[in-house]
Design a protein around this motif. Structure first.
Motif, PDB file in Angstrom:
ATOM      1  N   GLN A  58     110.468 -97.440  35.965  1.00  0.00           N
ATOM      2  CA  GLN A  58     109.180 -97.329  36.633  1.00  0.00           C
ATOM      3  C   GLN A  58     108.985 -95.975  37.320  1.00  0.00           C
ATOM      4  O   GLN A  58     107.958 -95.753  37.941  1.00  0.00           O
ATOM      5  CB  GLN A  58     109.029 -98.455  37.650  1.00  0.00           C
ATOM      6  CG  GLN A  58     109.008 -99.810  37.005  1.00  0.00           C
ATOM      7  CD  GLN A  58     108.880-100.928  38.012  1.00  0.00           C
ATOM      8  OE1 GLN A  58     108.832-100.688  39.196  1.00  0.00           O
ATOM      9  NE2 GLN A  58     108.828-102.151  37.530  1.00  0.00           N
ATOM     10  N   THR A  59     109.931 -95.097  37.184  1.00  0.00           N
ATOM     11  CA  THR A  59     109.853 -93.801  37.851  1.00  0.00           C
ATOM     12  C   THR A  59     108.619 -93.009  37.433  1.00  0.00           C
ATOM     13  O   THR A  59     107.949 -92.408  38.259  1.00  0.00           O
ATOM     14  CB  THR A  59     111.128 -92.980  37.575  1.00  0.00           C
ATOM     15  OG1 THR A  59     112.259 -93.742  37.993  1.00  0.00           O
ATOM     16  CG2 THR A  59     111.111 -91.669  38.319  1.00  0.00           C
ATOM     17  N   GLY A  60     108.316 -93.004  36.156  1.00  0.00           N
ATOM     18  CA  GLY A  60     107.133 -92.290  35.664  1.00  0.00           C
ATOM     19  C   GLY A  60     105.852 -92.837  36.250  1.00  0.00           C
ATOM     20  O   GLY A  60     104.935 -92.084  36.587  1.00  0.00           O
ATOM     21  N   PHE A  61     105.801 -94.150  36.400  1.00  0.00           N
ATOM     22  CA  PHE A  61     104.608 -94.768  36.981  1.00  0.00           C
ATOM     23  C   PHE A  61     104.459 -94.410  38.457  1.00  0.00           C
ATOM     24  O   PHE A  61     103.347 -94.221  38.947  1.00  0.00           O
ATOM     25  CB  PHE A  61     104.641 -96.287  36.793  1.00  0.00           C
ATOM     26  CG  PHE A  61     104.548 -96.700  35.354  1.00  0.00           C
ATOM     27  CD1 PHE A  61     103.381 -96.500  34.628  1.00  0.00           C
ATOM     28  CD2 PHE A  61     105.634 -97.283  34.722  1.00  0.00           C
ATOM     29  CE1 PHE A  61     103.290 -96.865  33.297  1.00  0.00           C
ATOM     30  CE2 PHE A  61     105.549 -97.648  33.385  1.00  0.00           C
ATOM     31  CZ  PHE A  61     104.387 -97.443  32.674  1.00  0.00           C
ATOM     32  N   ILE A  62     105.579 -94.321  39.146  1.00  0.00           N
ATOM     33  CA  ILE A  62     105.551 -93.910  40.559  1.00  0.00           C
ATOM     34  C   ILE A  62     105.026 -92.487  40.660  1.00  0.00           C
ATOM     35  O   ILE A  62     104.186 -92.175  41.507  1.00  0.00           O
ATOM     36  CB  ILE A  62     106.953 -94.028  41.196  1.00  0.00           C
ATOM     37  CG1 ILE A  62     107.388 -95.492  41.239  1.00  0.00           C
ATOM     38  CG2 ILE A  62     106.978 -93.409  42.585  1.00  0.00           C
ATOM     39  CD1 ILE A  62     108.846 -95.692  41.562  1.00  0.00           C
ATOM     40  N   PHE A  63     105.495 -91.621  39.773  1.00  0.00           N
ATOM     41  CA  PHE A  63     105.038 -90.233  39.754  1.00  0.00           C
ATOM     42  C   PHE A  63     103.531 -90.162  39.478  1.00  0.00           C
ATOM     43  O   PHE A  63     102.801 -89.439  40.155  1.00  0.00           O
ATOM     44  CB  PHE A  63     105.822 -89.446  38.696  1.00  0.00           C
ATOM     45  CG  PHE A  63     105.275 -88.083  38.443  1.00  0.00           C
ATOM     46  CD1 PHE A  63     105.485 -87.055  39.351  1.00  0.00           C
ATOM     47  CD2 PHE A  63     104.529 -87.819  37.308  1.00  0.00           C
ATOM     48  CE1 PHE A  63     104.967 -85.798  39.119  1.00  0.00           C
ATOM     49  CE2 PHE A  63     104.018 -86.562  37.071  1.00  0.00           C
ATOM     50  CZ  PHE A  63     104.237 -85.546  37.985  1.00  0.00           C
ATOM     51  N   LEU A  64     103.064 -90.914  38.490  1.00  0.00           N
ATOM     52  CA  LEU A  64     101.635 -90.910  38.167  1.00  0.00           C
ATOM     53  C   LEU A  64     100.794 -91.468  39.307  1.00  0.00           C
ATOM     54  O   LEU A  64      99.709 -90.953  39.596  1.00  0.00           O
ATOM     55  CB  LEU A  64     101.381 -91.713  36.890  1.00  0.00           C
ATOM     56  CG  LEU A  64     101.858 -91.065  35.597  1.00  0.00           C
ATOM     57  CD1 LEU A  64     101.689 -92.027  34.426  1.00  0.00           C
ATOM     58  CD2 LEU A  64     101.131 -89.772  35.335  1.00  0.00           C
ATOM     59  N   ALA A  65     101.292 -92.497  39.964  1.00  0.00           N
ATOM     60  CA  ALA A  65     100.569 -93.052  41.114  1.00  0.00           C
ATOM     61  C   ALA A  65     100.473 -92.012  42.229  1.00  0.00           C
ATOM     62  O   ALA A  65      99.429 -91.886  42.887  1.00  0.00           O
ATOM     63  CB  ALA A  65     101.260 -94.311  41.616  1.00  0.00           C
ATOM     64  N   GLY A  66     101.545 -91.264  42.432  1.00  0.00           N
ATOM     65  CA  GLY A  66     101.524 -90.201  43.436  1.00  0.00           C
ATOM     66  C   GLY A  66     100.523 -89.115  43.091  1.00  0.00           C
ATOM     67  O   GLY A  66      99.805 -88.612  43.961  1.00  0.00           O
ATOM     68  N   SER A  67     100.438 -88.762  41.816  1.00  0.00           N
ATOM     69  CA  SER A  67      99.455 -87.765  41.384  1.00  0.00           C
ATOM     70  C   SER A  67      98.037 -88.280  41.586  1.00  0.00           C
ATOM     71  O   SER A  67      97.146 -87.538  42.008  1.00  0.00           O
ATOM     72  CB  SER A  67      99.676 -87.403  39.917  1.00  0.00           C
ATOM     73  OG  SER A  67     100.912 -86.740  39.766  1.00  0.00           O
ATOM     74  N   GLY A  68      97.831 -89.541  41.301  1.00  0.00           N
ATOM     75  CA  GLY A  68      96.523 -90.143  41.545  1.00  0.00           C
ATOM     76  C   GLY A  68      96.166 -90.130  43.020  1.00  0.00           C
ATOM     77  O   GLY A  68      95.016 -89.868  43.396  1.00  0.00           O
TER      78      GLY A  68
END
Length: 120
Positions: A58-68
């Protein structure tokens, strides 16, 4: 620590360039922009580091959520201020984009390093 050092160097260089072009150095909410981008990037990196071993898929999703989240902050905090006169000047754009890009590059480098060192 690396994030703080790099963002500080970029901040000083940014102010130096503005001063040499005789542009007001603390206009366009530049300090707030650097502080918010640093704080959000640090929070994202700390969160990824603390959760990486447990839920690495889920690391990539955490990164994308942070970018959002960063884009949301831009549109809520900076965009209305920058659009008061109906246009966004290049100094206003740079005041947000330079620290954003700096932090984004460091986040991607960190995440890439984490993922490359992972055992599957």
């Amino acid at each position: 620590m690396v994030l703080l050092l790099v963002i500080s160097v970029f901040f000083i260089a940014h102010l130096y360039i503005l001063q040499n072009k005789e542009i007001p150095i603390f206009s366009d909410r530049i300090v707030l922009s650097y502080l918010l981008n640093f704080a959000m990037a640090a929070a994202i990196l700390i969160f990824i580091q603390s959760r990486f071993n447990k839920k690495s898929s889920q690391t990539g999703f955490i990164f994308l959520a942070g970018s959002g989240l960063k884009f949301l902050v831009f549109f809520m905090v900076f965009y209305p201020f920058y659009q008061q006169d109906g246009t966004m000047s290049s100094t206003e754009f740079a005041a947000f984009f330079v620290p954003y890009a700096c932090c984004l590059i460091l986040e991607v480098a960190f995440l890439s390093k984490q993922l490359n060192n992972q055992d599957y």
